[in-house]
Enzyme design. Structure first.
Site, PDB file in Angstrom:
ATOM      1  CD  GLN A 255       3.155  39.774  21.399  1.00  0.00           C
ATOM      2  OE1 GLN A 255       3.976  38.958  20.992  1.00  0.00           O
ATOM      3  NE2 GLN A 255       3.113  41.012  20.937  1.00  0.00           N
ATOM      4  CG  HIS A 258       3.038  38.225  16.620  1.00  0.00           C
ATOM      5  ND1 HIS A 258       3.795  38.731  15.601  1.00  0.00           N
ATOM      6  CD2 HIS A 258       3.224  39.054  17.667  1.00  0.00           C
ATOM      7  CE1 HIS A 258       4.409  39.828  16.006  1.00  0.00           C
ATOM      8  NE2 HIS A 258       4.075  40.049  17.252  1.00  0.00           N
ATOM      9  CD  GLU A 322       8.784  36.813  22.244  1.00  0.00           C
ATOM     10  OE1 GLU A 322       9.381  37.249  21.238  1.00  0.00           O
ATOM     11  OE2 GLU A 322       7.661  36.287  22.181  1.00  0.00           O
ATOM     12  CG  HIS A 323       6.774  40.133  24.281  1.00  0.00           C
ATOM     13  ND1 HIS A 323       6.521  39.164  23.337  1.00  0.00           N
ATOM     14  CD2 HIS A 323       7.571  41.055  23.685  1.00  0.00           C
ATOM     15  CE1 HIS A 323       7.134  39.482  22.204  1.00  0.00           C
ATOM     16  NE2 HIS A 323       7.787  40.615  22.389  1.00  0.00           N
ATOM     17  CG  ASP A 356       6.162  43.986  19.347  1.00  0.00           C
ATOM     18  OD1 ASP A 356       7.130  43.370  19.810  1.00  0.00           O
ATOM     19  OD2 ASP A 356       5.065  43.453  19.119  1.00  0.00           O
ATOM     20  CG  HIS A 415      51.420  24.581  28.765  1.00  0.00           C
ATOM     21  ND1 HIS A 415      51.244  23.561  27.857  1.00  0.00           N
ATOM     22  CD2 HIS A 415      50.335  25.395  28.643  1.00  0.00           C
ATOM     23  CE1 HIS A 415      50.102  23.754  27.215  1.00  0.00           C
ATOM     24  NE2 HIS A 415      49.521  24.856  27.669  1.00  0.00           N
TER      25      HIS A 415
END
Length: 427
Positions: A255, A258, A322-323, A356, A415
């Protein structure tokens, strides 16, 4: 990586802070680009493509001849790998289909729910330092399964005005209807407003840098939905002495490579494991082609030693990764008590890389703590739930008085009248 031992709870917010810029630092830039694209259309898109990507284009649209040429440049073994991943992703997302829900809530009152596809969706696929063709699989496949009519894809070109061949190949394979050589803020703006070439869409999907994330959030001000605020990638690993330190280090680095604004965190109850992982990270980092990027991300990252499992799980849920990789002896405790995470990877032989690329789950996930309130992309992300009801003569007689009383109590006479007139017609 910064090593932190037994942090006090009041320190958690500081040590778990992401390396992100404030929205205010970026918003003015994004709004300026949006204004230009809205007023000048393709002209602005091409000007910003020249400015940010160094590419001089006559048209942003990818032609069929370019797609055909790209297919010939993708190695056959990579095509086979992409097909394997496509099959698994299709299986998992097709399994998420649900049947129509229909119920008579009382005699003569029938209610049901059906799902319908979003007609026009836009996919943003980052290029830059890594051409993320895998994200096309994660977005175009469920869009196709859902039945979206238009699937628009934008991805930044290189300085020669070309998109990586594997991106073009994968886009065609997965049923994308149009591809454009547009990146960054201008891509999001183009899909928000529409230009002479690029269709306006109803929902925008896809990860990106912090500028893309803010652009997507600003797009919502103009009536376009987004999947989630998906920004720089992040990973948290919980591990103990049953974990393999080299595996854990490889996951952290997977990661970290990235981008420079990525963040990785190891939480552990074992001082011994933390020391081993720290050593492994440095050894593995030395041979990475993207060492410089990973090294900067590692400087944003943490090794956190905690007292016990209960403290660890509380800290993890506070972070909302996230992960999230679970490599511990007591894995059930962590899996069952995790509330906030985008996607969970369990055991020594489940690398985050599997999700992934090819296991079948989706890798477009909430970052920056948004796992506390957002789901990752799934089949329902490309659909809308619509409710229906049909009431018979008997049904309106059964339910009518309750509606009249409630409408009158709220002071909404029209109504009430809509029901009263129908009831009188049946006397």
């Amino acid at each position: 990586m910064q090593r932190i031992e037994y942090p006090k709870k009041e320190e958690w917010s500081r040590i778990l802070q992401r390396p992100t810029q404030a929205v205010s630092d970026i918003e003015s830039v994004v709004e300026s680009v949006f204004k230009e694209v809205k007023s000048k259309g393709d002209q602005a898109v091409l000007e910003y493509t020249q400015k940010f990507d160094g590419a001089s284009l006559n048209s942003p649209q990818v032609q069929l001849s370019e797609i055909e040429a790209a297919s010939n440049q993708v190695p056959s073994r990579l095509k086979e790998a992409i097909q394997l991943a496509k099959n698994n992703i299709e299986k998992f997302h097709t399994a998420q289909k649900t049947e129509k829900v229909i119920l008579d809530t009382m005699p003569g009152v029938s209610c049901w729910q059906e799902k319908r596809p979003i007609q026009k969706v836009g996919l943003y696929i980052p290029g830059g330092t890594a051409p993320l063709f895998s994200t096309i699989l994660m977005l175009a496949i469920p869009a196709k399964i859902a039945g979206c009519e238009e699937i628009i894809l934008c991805s930044p070109p290189n300085s020669e005005g070309q998109i990586n061949p594997v991106i073009l190949y994968t886009a065609q394979l997965c049923g994308v209807t149009q591809i454009f050589k547009v990146g960054g803020i201008q891509a999001v703006a183009a899909m928000t407003f529409g230009t002479e070439s690029i269709s306006k869409v109803y929902k925008i999907f896809g990860p990106g840098n912090q500028y893309v994330t803010v652009a997507k959030q600003i797009a919502t001000k103009f009536g376009v939905a987004i999947d989630m605020p998906a920004g720089p990638s992040e990973l948290l690993v919980i591990a103990d002495d049953t974990a393999d330190a080299s595996f854990v280090a490889s996951d952290l680095l997977s990661q970290a490579e990235h981008g420079v604004d990525s963040q990785v965190i190891l939480v552990s109850t074992s001082e011994k494991l933390i020391a081993e992982v720290e050593e492994e990270v440095q050894e593995q980092l030395e041979v990475l082609p993207r060492k410089e990027i990973a090294q900067k991300a590692i400087s944003n990252s943490r090794l956190i030693l905690v007292q016990d499992d209960e403290t660890a799980i509380e800290l993890i849920n506070e972070y909302g990764p996230e992960h999230y990789i679970v490599c511990v002896e007591n894995e059930d405790f962590y899996v069952n008590n995790t509330i906030n995470a985008g996607s969970v990877f369990i055991g020594n032989y489940t690398p985050e890389s599997a999700g992934d690329y090819a296991s079948g789950t989706n890798h477009t996930l909430p970052t920056n703590g948004y796992a506390k309130q957002y789901s990752g992309v799934n089949l329902d992300s490309f659909m809308k739930s619509m409710t229906f009801q049909k009431i018979s003569k008997k049904g309106i007689q059964e339910i009518g008085e309750a509606i009249e009383l409630m409408a009158e109590a709220e002071g909404l006479q029209a109504h009430k009248n809509a029901v009263t007139l129908r009831l009188k017609s049946l006397e």
